[in-house]
Design an enzyme around this catalytic site. Structure first.
Site, PDB file in Angstrom:
ATOM      1  N   ASP A 167      38.391 106.659  70.023  1.00 54.84           N
ATOM      2  CA  ASP A 167      39.160 105.100  69.015  1.00 54.84           C
ATOM      3  C   ASP A 167      37.734 104.906  68.745  1.00 54.84           C
ATOM      4  OD1 ASP A 167      40.341 103.380  67.701  1.00 54.84           O
ATOM      5  OD2 ASP A 167      41.366 102.531  69.339  1.00 54.84           O
TER       6      ASP A 167
ATOM      7  N   GLU B  81      32.962 102.588  65.272  1.00 59.60           N
ATOM      8  CA  GLU B  81      32.690 101.917  63.445  1.00 59.60           C
ATOM      9  C   GLU B  81      31.617 101.116  64.188  1.00 59.60           C
ATOM     10  OE1 GLU B  81      36.591 103.603  63.976  1.00 59.60           O
ATOM     11  OE2 GLU B  81      35.589 101.266  64.111  1.00 59.60           O
TER      12      GLU B  81
ATOM     13  N   ASP C  23      44.212 100.838  61.456  1.00 57.65           N
ATOM     14  CA  ASP C  23      44.997 100.167  61.224  1.00 57.65           C
ATOM     15  C   ASP C  23      46.305  99.384  60.277  1.00 57.65           C
ATOM     16  OD1 ASP C  23      44.511 100.110  64.571  1.00 57.65           O
ATOM     17  OD2 ASP C  23      43.567  98.338  64.257  1.00 57.65           O
TER      18      ASP C  23
END
Length: 767
Positions: A421, A424, A488
């Protein structure tokens, strides 16, 4: 980034230099390059050459059908990494010819023609067909003479678009699939699926005309896609030079083959990864008893499960990441993992590259220089996500090995895969990287280093073809480290559609596999949304039940959700002989498993803009339902297509003939899944697991084969050996022969079946 004020004027504070004409063309035969020297004004006499800036443009070719273009203003700027790794064909040299009229470079059917005399013009042609051109004011060097960016320079190129030409790709973008009219900044952000931001930004686009453009810069690339000059795509980068590759076709599928040869093909992933993944969800409360109850519930309801995923709170709060199981909820992790394996499950755990200050690893990483530093020598920190978190510096080989050492310990415990995950939110101001990398270039490229490191560890520990990630962030080349998921999203029909658009754009950017959170991540979906998303998710390359604050076990919604899960899970697993072949294609040639309609039907104008349906491989059209009442509108290309899935009542005609638009209503156990005419669809003998001998017991279902049809169908072996079948359509029958079938096999035509064992021939008479 826009540099003009309308068509005629430059924006205030910007000083432009444009390549105006060709002064000279020089060839380096040994290097296979053609270099063009372009002054930035018309040269009428020798005096005009004084105090006159010049732009240098060099054309070369790393492999057949690909042209590299380097645009340079000042060549003496200090070089800094990182840079995208680009492959080439060893010993390959393009053909370069120069005469009084033009300089021409030819490579694998792709031609660059630099016109001499008159205003600047460069044409890119494919087998004599004009693809795109660089025209006056296309090649430019822009400098800010005033304002907050005073002294900053940018280099841009503009390539022409035809009026009917569509642009696709640029990574995972959740807005309209066709990028015409959009402003796109290639800059990774954690922005969800409901904004212009994206987790996976790729400076590569494909057009419906059959070529692609890869801007080979890991830093921010700004694109104006028919949004500054309506008939051009402009791309720009900060600095004194620009490198891009024009990738030939002639079809979009050919472009992807060449682009992934250039930047890396998706790795082969294990068969078990195609089964259903179930997660704890994010902030829900869970322990081993909870996990066991979920797994028991799936088994009791005949819901085949392949992977169980532990999200963030397998580690203790505030200590992400310390890579230690929270002893309050998982006191016996090795025993638990063994018990899960005994039930035939693989295990995935959540990780990220951030080290919270309370993690015992923070002090160690800071002391050894394993965390990204600030310019004053301290550790870069902030409080987003985890209090006082630092960032692992993957440009430091020792830091990478330190990080991977903790993951290796988890693999030794029994973990099989990692959800990589984040990656970024990478800082660019006042930070220093171990290897001296440019922070602006590291912002996007960080995701590549992070995912590559973890993926290579899995390959080393589990073997080639057995490594799999569930990754969120990426940039160009990241397709080599699958699988990636869409991030998400809200638990709504609109977000379900956003997710599909993101996946289709990613597919047009070279990524072979893709997934999403079934039911949506944020919030709790109503049962209708969940059931519609189930059908879509189980007809994607990879399928995961995951959410944020609520569980995603089907019985948490209603009994029908259990039925929908069962039906579509069984359907997917029975299609493994077909899906296995698609996965092999993604790995070998770079064509994605989930395909935008334009990829399979590039010449069908009706298919070119479609983003609410897709092809699962070359044979299955899938149109997810995005409405509460079950209404779905979809486009059917030419031919007679056969329905693979229908309501129990059989309320829809068995075939649909196109080209035309179709509007239907579907119950929750149904959606439009149509088989392309001329298809031989291999269907497996099992539907309870993704890993089995796919060829043993296979049924070759034949759909609308025309007379004279003759093809060899290879059924990948899965856990067994591959098998090949020759399928021929005569005037009165379908004839199938094989010499290497591993066991029983069959042929189905219009509901009629014939079966055999081992080598031999079957004939099914056409009704």
């Amino acid at each position: 980034m826009k540099f003009t004020d309308g068509y005629w004027q430059t924006r205030r504070g910007i000083s432009p230099l444009y390549a105006v004409e060709v002064d000279d063309v020089r060839v380096d035969e040994a290097a296979g390059t053609m270099t063009v020297y372009a002054p930035t004004a018309v040269i009428r006499g020798r005096g005009d050459t004084l105090n006159r800036p010049m732009v240098t443009v060099t054309y070369s070719s790393p492999m057949p059908g690909v042209v590299a273009v380097d645009v340079t203003h000042h060549a003496g700027a200090a070089a800094s990494g990182p840079a995208f790794a680009v492959a080439g064909s060893e010993g390959f040299r393009p053909v370069v010819k120069v005469d009084e009229s033009a300089g021409v470079l030819e490579t694998g059917g792709l031609t660059v023609r630099v016109h001499r005399g008159g205003r600047w013009r460069v044409d890119f042609e494919q087998d004599g067909r004009l693809l795109t051109s660089s025209l006056p004011k296309s090649v430019g060097v822009m400098t800010a003479e005033s304002g907050p960016q005073q002294g900053t320079s940018w280099v841009h190129e503009q390539l022409t678009l035809d009026p009917a030409e569509h642009v696709y790709g640029l990574g995972e973008r959740f807005g309209p699939f066709v990028k015409n009219g959009q402003v796109v900044d290639v800059w990774n952000e954690d922005g969800g699926t409901s904004s212009e931001q994206a987790y996976k930004n790729v400076p590569f686009y494909v057009t419906s005309k059959g070529y692609g453009v890869f801007v080979a810069h890991p830093e921010k690339v700004s694109l104006e896609v028919a949004s500054e000059v309506n008939t051009r795509v402009q791309f720009s980068v900060e600095g004194q030079s620009l490198r891009y590759y024009l990738v030939g076709g002639p079809t979009p599928k050919d472009v992807l083959r060449r682009y992934t040869a250039l930047t890396g093909r998706p790795a082969k992933v294990p068969g078990w990864s195609f089964g259903l993944w179930l997660s704890t969800s994010f902030t829900t409360s869970y322990d081993e008893a909870t996990v066991t109850s979920f797994i028991d519930g799936m088994a009791e309801r005949d819901l085949p499960l392949s992977v169980f995923h532990f999200d963030c709170f397998w580690m203790r709060e505030y200590q992400w990441c310390d890579f230690e199981w929270d002893p309050r909820t998982f006191p016996d992790p090795e025993g638990m993992l063994a018990r899960l394996h005994d039930r035939g499950l693989k295990v995935c755990v959540w990780i990220n590259p951030y080290i919270g200050q309370r993690s015992p690893l923070f002090a160690e990483g800071a002391a050894k220089g394993y965390l990204v530093r600030t310019t004053d020598g301290g550790v870069w920190q902030w409080d987003m996500w985890q209090a006082g978190m630092g960032l692992v510096d993957f440009t430091n080989p020792e830091a990478t090995q330190w990080y991977l050492g903790h993951l290796e310990r988890l693999l030794d415990q029994g973990v099989d895969a990692f959800k990589t995950d984040f990656g970024e939110r990478i800082p660019v101001d006042d930070v220093v990287w171990h290897d001296g990398s440019d922070p602006r270039k590291m912002h996007n490229y960080y995701a590549h280093l992070y995912n590559e490191a973890v993926f290579r560890l899995l390959e080393r520990k589990r073997g080639t073809g057995e490594a799999v990630l569930f990754a969120r962030s990426a940039t160009a080349g990241g397709q080599q480290f699958p699988v990636h998921w869409g991030g998400d999203c809200d638990s709504t029909y609109a977000s379900m559609a956003e997710s599909l658009r993101g996946g289709l754009s990613l597919a047009m950017s070279g990524f072979g596999y893709w997934s999403h959170d079934i039911g949506g991540f944020e919030g709790t979906p109503d049962p209708g949304v969940f059931k519609r998303w189930l059908a879509f998710g189980l007809l994607s390359s990879h399928s995961r039940l995951h959410g944020s604050g609520s569980y995603r076990v089907p019985w948490a919604f209603d009994d029908e959700a259990v039925d929908v899960t069962r039906e579509f899970t069984h359907l997917k697993l029975s299609l493994m002989p077909y899906l296995g072949r698609l996965a092999d294609e993604a790995h070998r040639v770079g064509v994605p498993m989930m395909r935008p309609m334009v990829l399979e039907f590039p010449g069908d104008r009706g298919a070119q803009p479609l983003d609410m349906q897709y092809m699962l491989g070359d044979a299955l059209l899938v149109a997810p339902v995005f409405t509460p009442d079950g209404t779905v509108e979809y486009y059917v290309p030419e031919g007679t297509w056969t329905r693979l899935v229908d309501d129990a009542e059989g309320s829809h005609a068995a075939t649909v003939t196109g080209p035309r638009w179709v509007t239907e209503e579907h119950g929750f156990t149904s959606l439009p899944v149509l088989v392309r005419p001329g298809t031989v669809l291999p269907v497996g003998a099992r539907d309870d697991a993704p890993e089995y001998d796919w060829a043993d017991g296979v049924t070759l279902r034949c759909f609308e084969l025309p007379e004279g049809h003759d093809e060899v169908v290879t059924v990948p072996g899965g856990t067994g050996e591959d098998a090949t079948f020759r399928v021929r359509r005569t005037a009165d029958a379908v004839v199938v022969t094989t010499t290497d079938a591993p066991g029983e096999w069959g042929v189905e035509l219009g509901g009629r079946q014939a079966r055999a064992t081992g080598a031999g021939e079957l004939r099914v008479v056409v009704a």
